[in-house]
Enzyme design. Structure first.
Site, PDB file in Angstrom:
ATOM      1  N   LEU A 148       0.879  -1.170   0.000  1.00  0.00           N
ATOM      2  CA  LEU A 148       0.000   0.000   0.000  1.00  0.00           C
ATOM      3  C   LEU A 148       0.912   1.214   0.000  1.00  0.00           C
ATOM      4  O   LEU A 148       1.876   1.254   0.783  1.00  0.00           O
ATOM      5  CB  LEU A 148      -0.900   0.025   1.245  1.00  0.00           C
ATOM      6  CG  LEU A 148      -2.013  -1.027   1.338  1.00  0.00           C
ATOM      7  CD1 LEU A 148      -2.781  -0.877   2.644  1.00  0.00           C
ATOM      8  CD2 LEU A 148      -2.958  -0.936   0.159  1.00  0.00           C
ATOM      9  N   ASP A 149       0.635   2.193  -0.876  1.00  0.00           N
ATOM     10  CA  ASP A 149       1.523   3.353  -0.906  1.00  0.00           C
ATOM     11  C   ASP A 149       1.406   4.166   0.378  1.00  0.00           C
ATOM     12  O   ASP A 149       0.531   3.925   1.218  1.00  0.00           O
ATOM     13  CB  ASP A 149       1.283   4.207  -2.158  1.00  0.00           C
ATOM     14  CG  ASP A 149      -0.091   4.844  -2.195  1.00  0.00           C
ATOM     15  OD1 ASP A 149      -0.528   5.401  -1.174  1.00  0.00           O
ATOM     16  OD2 ASP A 149      -0.735   4.788  -3.263  1.00  0.00           O
ATOM     17  N   ARG A 150       2.270   5.109   0.524  1.00  0.00           N
ATOM     18  CA  ARG A 150       2.408   5.848   1.791  1.00  0.00           C
ATOM     19  C   ARG A 150       1.110   6.495   2.241  1.00  0.00           C
ATOM     20  O   ARG A 150       0.786   6.514   3.431  1.00  0.00           O
ATOM     21  CB  ARG A 150       3.509   6.903   1.637  1.00  0.00           C
ATOM     22  CG  ARG A 150       3.876   7.607   2.929  1.00  0.00           C
ATOM     23  CD  ARG A 150       5.036   8.557   2.696  1.00  0.00           C
ATOM     24  NE  ARG A 150       5.433   9.224   3.921  1.00  0.00           N
ATOM     25  CZ  ARG A 150       6.402  10.123   3.991  1.00  0.00           C
ATOM     26  NH1 ARG A 150       7.085  10.446   2.898  1.00  0.00           N
ATOM     27  NH2 ARG A 150       6.695  10.690   5.145  1.00  0.00           N
ATOM     28  N   THR A 152      -2.016   5.639   1.290  1.00  0.00           N
ATOM     29  CA  THR A 152      -3.179   4.744   1.309  1.00  0.00           C
ATOM     30  C   THR A 152      -3.291   4.051   2.661  1.00  0.00           C
ATOM     31  O   THR A 152      -2.291   3.608   3.239  1.00  0.00           O
ATOM     32  CB  THR A 152      -3.058   3.679   0.201  1.00  0.00           C
ATOM     33  OG1 THR A 152      -2.994   4.340  -1.065  1.00  0.00           O
ATOM     34  CG2 THR A 152      -4.268   2.751   0.204  1.00  0.00           C
ATOM     35  N   ARG A 235      -5.223   4.822  -8.067  1.00  0.00           N
ATOM     36  CA  ARG A 235      -4.954   6.263  -8.190  1.00  0.00           C
ATOM     37  C   ARG A 235      -4.777   6.651  -9.656  1.00  0.00           C
ATOM     38  O   ARG A 235      -5.296   7.668 -10.126  1.00  0.00           O
ATOM     39  CB  ARG A 235      -3.695   6.634  -7.406  1.00  0.00           C
ATOM     40  CG  ARG A 235      -3.843   6.529  -5.892  1.00  0.00           C
ATOM     41  CD  ARG A 235      -2.598   7.038  -5.172  1.00  0.00           C
ATOM     42  NE  ARG A 235      -2.725   6.869  -3.740  1.00  0.00           N
ATOM     43  CZ  ARG A 235      -3.329   7.735  -2.927  1.00  0.00           C
ATOM     44  NH1 ARG A 235      -3.871   8.833  -3.432  1.00  0.00           N
ATOM     45  NH2 ARG A 235      -3.395   7.510  -1.625  1.00  0.00           N
TER      46      ARG A 235
END
Length: 280
Positions: A148-150, A152, A235
């Protein structure tokens, strides 16, 4: 002329079959069959493929373990092993980069990830990682399943089960993920249809499995179900149509949810949840 010996033989035959000449012999009687003997234990039963041993030790998946073996990073009893399919015995000493490996008990931890934590085991820039949040969960070496990106938030699974990690991240298994998306503006119906039809990306056409407005919410909030695992794909889908995601929360991963789990908290998976994942 009949001989006396023939008469004696006939009398014995009649006696064996009940003394009745017209009675047919009964061959339906069951005889005890000898019980099958257990085969001696095969000494190969205790052997384990080296890549599986490495995966069980929580280092990586089996496929990644094969690459480690090819590069000569693995030793068994002091000898470098590069042979694919090599098998080890329970008392063999296996080392990776000089570190002794021992198969660990499988551990499964579910985290409700907050913002501003990166999904990695370490960071050279000393940023906060998801490993900081689960530091007290277990002494075993566990790793995040996927990323999961920073920015999210939401459901993130950790485990040292290399086989399960491979299963949950491989595209062929089509593991479902559900996201709650908050946009900077309302989503137009025509753009919703475009997303349903598929958005062209560098990797190919990104198709969601489901997308809909959330009941009782403004039209800048939508639910998205997707199984492709391309980097930041949710995104990028909306950015392609001119929308900016203000908040992205993964509410479900492979059927696991963050119900009753506060942001930043973690819990150990229940046995039935683990069985469900393995049977997917």
């Amino acid at each position: 002329m009949r001989r006396k010996s023939d008469d004696n033989r006939n009398k014995r035959t009649q006696k064996n079959f009940g003394g009745n000449k017209n009675r047919k012999p009964n061959f339906s009687k069951k005889f005890n069959k000898p019980k099958p003997q257990k085969a001696d234990k095969n000494p190969n039963d205790d052997l384990m493929r080296l890549n599986k041993f490495i995966a069980n030790a929580g280092v990586c998946s089996r496929r990644e373990a094969d690459e480690l073996i090819k590069t000569g990073a693995v030793e068994v009893n002091g000898m470098m092993i590069t042979e694919m399919g090599y098998k080890v015995k329970p008392d063999d000493e296996v080392r990776y980069d000089g570190e002794l490996l021992t198969p660990e008990k499988k551990v499964y931890v579910l985290l409700n990830k907050p913002k501003n934590f990166i999904t990695t085991t370490s960071d050279e820039r000393d940023r906060k990682t998801v490993m900081d949040l689960i530091a007290n969960a277990t002494s075993a070496r566990i790793f995040p399943v996927g990323r999961l990106d920073r920015q999210t938030t939401g459901v993130l699974l950790f485990t040292n089960d290399g086989d399960l990690t491979k299963k949950l991240t491989h595209p062929s298994h089509q593991v479902r993920k559900i996201y709650h998306v908050v946009l900077d503006k309302s989503l137009h119906g025509e753009d919703l249809q475009k997303i349903m039809d598929g958005i062209r990306m560098e990797e190919g056409v990104a198709k969601v499995d489901k997308i809909s407005f959330i009941e009782g919410k403004a039209h800048n909030e939508v639910g998205v179900e997707i199984h492709i695992g391309w980097n930041r794909v949710v995104r990028r889908i909306f950015e392609k149509l001119g929308y900016k995601i203000e908040h992205l929360d993964r509410v479900s991963f492979a059927g696991l949810t963050k119900k009753n789990l506060k942001r930043g908290d973690w819990r150990i998976l229940e046995r039935d949840e683990i069985n469900f994942l393995k049977m997917m």
